[in-house]
Design an enzyme around this catalytic site. Structure first.
Site, PDB file in Angstrom:
ATOM      1  N   CYS A   1       0.931  -1.190  -0.026  1.00  0.00           N
ATOM      2  CA  CYS A   1      -0.056   0.182  -0.107  1.00  0.00           C
ATOM      3  C   CYS A   1       0.895   1.215   0.082  1.00  0.00           C
ATOM      4  CB  CYS A   1      -0.872   0.008   1.010  1.00  0.00           C
ATOM      5  SG  CYS A   1      -1.930   1.623   1.508  1.00  0.00           S
ATOM      6  N   GLY A   2       0.345   2.205  -0.606  1.00  0.00           N
ATOM      7  CA  GLY A   2       1.192   3.654  -0.533  1.00  0.00           C
ATOM      8  C   GLY A   2       1.407   4.228   0.770  1.00  0.00           C
TER       9      GLY A   2
END
Length: 159
Positions: free
Chosen positions: A36-37
């Site tokens: 995930c970012g």
């Protein structure tokens, strides 16, 4: 409403952990993902753990694959990723769902205690954070964009 300390969860290694083990501690419960970012927030979470763990604070990480399939690995791979990349020392639980009929009971409790924006309880993305006081009361809910360091003041106030 269910008592936080009446709940339990499985760690990634399969061991059952009663939340009563955390009685008297300030907790930051987070749904996490390794692709995930926001994944770099693991470093910030570990920083909080290192800074406040000796004062009765714990991060509880719950990997979740419900958002963009950003946590596809198994529990062992997730734990290896967290410890090798971010040197995590806080508990990493087995992968769970946080929304829907199969949502883990802890997330049902957290969401009902602290609904999100406009009173909508659903978690919108990875790295949503819930702050639990020493008595098991859910006292805060923070968006994925909230950096762990931004929670220092709230944590200190509860310690």
């Amino acid at each position: 409403m269910t008592d936080f300390y009446a709940l339990s969860a499985q760690r990634g290694d399969g061991a059952a952990v009663p939340f009563s083990d955390f009685r008297g501690q300030v907790l930051l419960v987070v749904n996490t993902a390794s692709q995930c970012g926001f994944t770099p927030q693991y470093a910030g979470l570990e920083s909080l753990q290192q800074e406040f763990g000796h004062r009765g604070f714990n991060v509880l990480a719950f990997p979740c694959n419900q958002f963009g399939r950003q946590e596809p690995g198994g529990d062992e791979a997730i734990a290896t990723f967290c410890t090798s990349r971010f040197q995590t020392t806080f508990p990493i639980f087995a992968k769970v769902e946080v929304n829907g009929a199969a949502a883990h009971p802890v997330f049902r409790l957290l969401k009902s205690s602290r609904p999100g924006l406009l009173g909508i309880p659903a978690i919108k993305w990875n790295f949503t954070k819930f702050l639990v006081d020493r008595h098991g009361a859910v006292v805060g809910r923070y968006a994925p964009t909230t950096k762990p360091a931004d929670l220092r003041e709230a944590i200190v106030a509860l310690l």
